[in-house]
Scaffold this motif. Structure first.
Motif, PDB file in Angstrom:
ATOM      1  N   HIS A  92     -28.544  36.498  -5.229  1.00 30.25           N
ATOM      2  CA  HIS A  92     -28.145  36.701  -3.847  1.00 30.25           C
ATOM      3  C   HIS A  92     -27.587  35.451  -3.168  1.00 30.25           C
ATOM      4  O   HIS A  92     -27.190  35.520  -2.000  1.00 30.25           O
ATOM      5  N   THR A  93     -27.534  34.324  -3.868  1.00 34.69           N
ATOM      6  CA  THR A  93     -26.903  33.127  -3.304  1.00 34.69           C
ATOM      7  C   THR A  93     -25.707  32.658  -4.121  1.00 34.69           C
ATOM      8  O   THR A  93     -24.918  31.843  -3.642  1.00 34.69           O
ATOM      9  N   LYS A  94     -25.559  33.160  -5.347  1.00 30.64           N
ATOM     10  CA  LYS A  94     -24.469  32.696  -6.216  1.00 30.64           C
ATOM     11  C   LYS A  94     -23.569  33.826  -6.732  1.00 30.64           C
ATOM     12  O   LYS A  94     -22.452  33.576  -7.146  1.00 30.64           O
ATOM     13  N   GLU A  95     -24.045  35.079  -6.736  1.00 32.05           N
ATOM     14  CA  GLU A  95     -23.281  36.159  -7.351  1.00 32.05           C
ATOM     15  C   GLU A  95     -22.848  37.247  -6.367  1.00 32.05           C
ATOM     16  O   GLU A  95     -21.759  37.786  -6.494  1.00 32.05           O
ATOM     17  N   ILE A  96     -23.703  37.587  -5.427  1.00 32.17           N
ATOM     18  CA  ILE A  96     -23.390  38.636  -4.467  1.00 32.17           C
ATOM     19  C   ILE A  96     -23.146  37.984  -3.107  1.00 32.17           C
ATOM     20  O   ILE A  96     -24.053  37.414  -2.515  1.00 32.17           O
ATOM     21  N   PRO A  97     -21.904  38.056  -2.610  1.00 32.64           N
ATOM     22  CA  PRO A  97     -21.613  37.405  -1.332  1.00 32.64           C
ATOM     23  C   PRO A  97     -22.212  38.158  -0.151  1.00 32.64           C
ATOM     24  O   PRO A  97     -22.354  39.384  -0.182  1.00 32.64           O
ATOM     25  N   ALA A  98     -22.549  37.414   0.876  1.00 33.59           N
ATOM     26  CA  ALA A  98     -23.013  38.024   2.117  1.00 33.59           C
ATOM     27  C   ALA A  98     -21.833  38.651   2.847  1.00 33.59           C
ATOM     28  O   ALA A  98     -21.974  39.661   3.532  1.00 33.59           O
ATOM     29  N   VAL A  99     -20.654  38.048   2.681  1.00 35.20           N
ATOM     30  CA  VAL A  99     -19.435  38.509   3.344  1.00 35.20           C
ATOM     31  C   VAL A  99     -18.271  38.366   2.373  1.00 35.20           C
ATOM     32  O   VAL A  99     -18.181  37.379   1.643  1.00 35.20           O
ATOM     33  N   VAL A 100     -17.376  39.350   2.369  1.00 38.01           N
ATOM     34  CA  VAL A 100     -16.117  39.250   1.633  1.00 38.01           C
ATOM     35  C   VAL A 100     -15.001  39.268   2.670  1.00 38.01           C
ATOM     36  O   VAL A 100     -14.902  40.201   3.468  1.00 38.01           O
ATOM     37  N   VAL A 101     -14.177  38.215   2.679  1.00 37.42           N
ATOM     38  CA  VAL A 101     -13.076  38.093   3.641  1.00 37.42           C
ATOM     39  C   VAL A 101     -11.773  38.384   2.909  1.00 37.42           C
ATOM     40  O   VAL A 101     -11.456  37.730   1.911  1.00 37.42           O
ATOM     41  N   PHE A 102     -11.030  39.368   3.403  1.00 33.67           N
ATOM     42  CA  PHE A 102      -9.739  39.734   2.817  1.00 33.67           C
ATOM     43  C   PHE A 102      -8.627  39.074   3.629  1.00 33.67           C
ATOM     44  O   PHE A 102      -8.576  39.219   4.846  1.00 33.67           O
ATOM     45  N   PHE A 103      -7.725  38.367   2.927  1.00 37.72           N
ATOM     46  CA  PHE A 103      -6.541  37.795   3.561  1.00 37.72           C
ATOM     47  C   PHE A 103      -5.339  38.589   3.073  1.00 37.72           C
ATOM     48  O   PHE A 103      -5.224  38.896   1.890  1.00 37.72           O
ATOM     49  N   PHE A 104      -4.450  38.895   3.998  1.00 42.23           N
ATOM     50  CA  PHE A 104      -3.263  39.660   3.639  1.00 42.23           C
ATOM     51  C   PHE A 104      -2.132  39.222   4.553  1.00 42.23           C
ATOM     52  O   PHE A 104      -2.298  39.184   5.777  1.00 42.23           O
ATOM     53  N   ASP A 105      -0.995  38.861   3.968  1.00 41.54           N
ATOM     54  CA  ASP A 105       0.173  38.453   4.753  1.00 41.54           C
ATOM     55  C   ASP A 105       0.869  39.692   5.299  1.00 41.54           C
ATOM     56  O   ASP A 105       1.269  40.575   4.538  1.00 41.54           O
ATOM     57  N   LEU A 106       0.998  39.761   6.614  1.00 42.25           N
ATOM     58  CA  LEU A 106       1.724  40.858   7.243  1.00 42.25           C
ATOM     59  C   LEU A 106       2.801  40.293   8.156  1.00 42.25           C
ATOM     60  O   LEU A 106       2.536  39.412   8.967  1.00 42.25           O
ATOM     61  N   ASP A 107       4.000  40.796   7.986  1.00 44.88           N
ATOM     62  CA  ASP A 107       5.118  40.438   8.854  1.00 44.88           C
ATOM     63  C   ASP A 107       5.354  41.644   9.760  1.00 44.88           C
ATOM     64  O   ASP A 107       5.756  42.711   9.290  1.00 44.88           O
ATOM     65  N   TRP A 108       5.053  41.476  11.047  1.00 43.37           N
ATOM     66  CA  TRP A 108       5.104  42.590  11.982  1.00 43.37           C
ATOM     67  C   TRP A 108       6.488  43.238  12.063  1.00 43.37           C
ATOM     68  O   TRP A 108       6.602  44.401  12.426  1.00 43.37           O
ATOM     69  N   SER A 109       7.526  42.489  11.712  1.00 40.72           N
ATOM     70  CA  SER A 109       8.886  43.052  11.797  1.00 40.72           C
ATOM     71  C   SER A 109       9.477  43.360  10.420  1.00 40.72           C
ATOM     72  O   SER A 109      10.680  43.481  10.282  1.00 40.72           O
ATOM     73  N   HIS A 110       8.646  43.509   9.415  1.00 36.76           N
ATOM     74  CA  HIS A 110       9.115  43.801   8.053  1.00 36.76           C
ATOM     75  C   HIS A 110       9.736  45.198   8.015  1.00 36.76           C
ATOM     76  O   HIS A 110       9.196  46.138   8.592  1.00 36.76           O
ATOM     77  N   PRO A 111      10.881  45.338   7.330  1.00 35.40           N
ATOM     78  CA  PRO A 111      11.553  46.644   7.289  1.00 35.40           C
ATOM     79  C   PRO A 111      10.689  47.751   6.639  1.00 35.40           C
ATOM     80  O   PRO A 111      10.796  48.906   7.011  1.00 35.40           O
ATOM     81  N   GLN A 112       9.853  47.385   5.695  1.00 34.98           N
ATOM     82  CA  GLN A 112       8.983  48.380   5.054  1.00 34.98           C
ATOM     83  C   GLN A 112       7.538  48.221   5.568  1.00 34.98           C
ATOM     84  O   GLN A 112       6.598  48.148   4.788  1.00 34.98           O
ATOM     85  N   TRP A 113       7.382  48.214   6.878  1.00 37.51           N
ATOM     86  CA  TRP A 113       6.077  47.994   7.500  1.00 37.51           C
ATOM     87  C   TRP A 113       5.034  48.998   7.004  1.00 37.51           C
ATOM     88  O   TRP A 113       3.935  48.632   6.633  1.00 37.51           O
ATOM     89  N   GLU A 114       5.381  50.274   6.983  1.00 33.59           N
ATOM     90  CA  GLU A 114       4.423  51.313   6.571  1.00 33.59           C
ATOM     91  C   GLU A 114       3.983  51.103   5.118  1.00 33.59           C
ATOM     92  O   GLU A 114       2.819  51.301   4.781  1.00 33.59           O
ATOM     93  N   GLU A 115       4.898  50.675   4.298  1.00 33.69           N
ATOM     94  CA  GLU A 115       4.590  50.402   2.895  1.00 33.69           C
ATOM     95  C   GLU A 115       3.593  49.234   2.782  1.00 33.69           C
ATOM     96  O   GLU A 115       2.646  49.280   1.993  1.00 33.69           O
ATOM     97  N   LYS A 116       3.791  48.208   3.578  1.00 30.37           N
ATOM     98  CA  LYS A 116       2.895  47.050   3.576  1.00 30.37           C
ATOM     99  C   LYS A 116       1.500  47.421   4.080  1.00 30.37           C
ATOM    100  O   LYS A 116       0.492  46.952   3.553  1.00 30.37           O
ATOM    101  N   VAL A 117       1.424  48.268   5.092  1.00 28.13           N
ATOM    102  CA  VAL A 117       0.138  48.713   5.613  1.00 28.13           C
ATOM    103  C   VAL A 117      -0.609  49.506   4.534  1.00 28.13           C
ATOM    104  O   VAL A 117      -1.808  49.326   4.337  1.00 28.13           O
ATOM    105  N   THR A 118       0.112  50.366   3.826  1.00 24.03           N
ATOM    106  CA  THR A 118      -0.491  51.149   2.744  1.00 24.03           C
ATOM    107  C   THR A 118      -0.984  50.233   1.631  1.00 24.03           C
ATOM    108  O   THR A 118      -2.068  50.427   1.084  1.00 24.03           O
ATOM    109  N   GLU A 119      -0.202  49.210   1.300  1.00 27.25           N
ATOM    110  CA  GLU A 119      -0.605  48.242   0.281  1.00 27.25           C
ATOM    111  C   GLU A 119      -1.871  47.491   0.700  1.00 27.25           C
ATOM    112  O   GLU A 119      -2.785  47.288  -0.104  1.00 27.25           O
TER     113      GLU A 119
END
Length: 131
Positions: A92-119
């Motif tokens: 519980h201190t080395k293998e199972i995290p207390a929190v998992v933080v997801f980072f994801f690059d999103l460009d609010w004006s991307h032409p395929q916005w819906e596709e990026k949200v689905t991804e």
């Protein structure tokens, strides 16, 4: 009183416990912004803050599965309440995290916005299914 027993505490009990936080979605090799974010997390922390261990993991990282409690074979001798198993603290201190933080690059004006949200939703679903 010397009874001839040599006893020492396991290393995991001699060190202060650190909360494990898993970070996923950072490409520190190819993206300077991601590298700067990672460096901020890994940088020196002030002494008045609680100790935290940060770890980079992939979105599909597999965490240890929860094991079912094994009932005692003798109903008169149930497993003692409040006793930790040998590997519990390490797990519980080395293998199972207390929190998992997801980072994801999103460009609010991307032409395929819906596709990026689905991804993004797909990666988040994969992360949840690995725990």
């Amino acid at each position: 009183m010397d009874d001839g027993l040599d006893f020492s505490f396991p290393d995991v009990l001699l060190q202060p416990a650190k909360c494990l936080v898993a970070l996923t979605g950072l490409d520190v090799r190819n993206n300077a912004v991601h590298r700067a974010i990672w460096d901020l997390f890994k940088g020196a922390r002030r002494g008045d803050r609680k100790p935290v261990a940060y770890e980079q993991v992939t979105a599909d990282h597999l965490y240890p599965k929860k094991t079912k409690a094994v009932a005692s074979e003798d109903p008169l001798l149930p497993s003692p309440s409040g006793i930790l198993k040998l590997g519990w603290i390490k797990k519980h201190t080395k293998e199972i995290p207390a929190v998992v933080v997801f980072f994801f690059d999103l460009d609010w004006s991307h032409p395929q916005w819906e596709e990026k949200v689905t991804e993004c939703a797909s990666k988040e679903f994969i992360g949840r299914s690995c725990y």
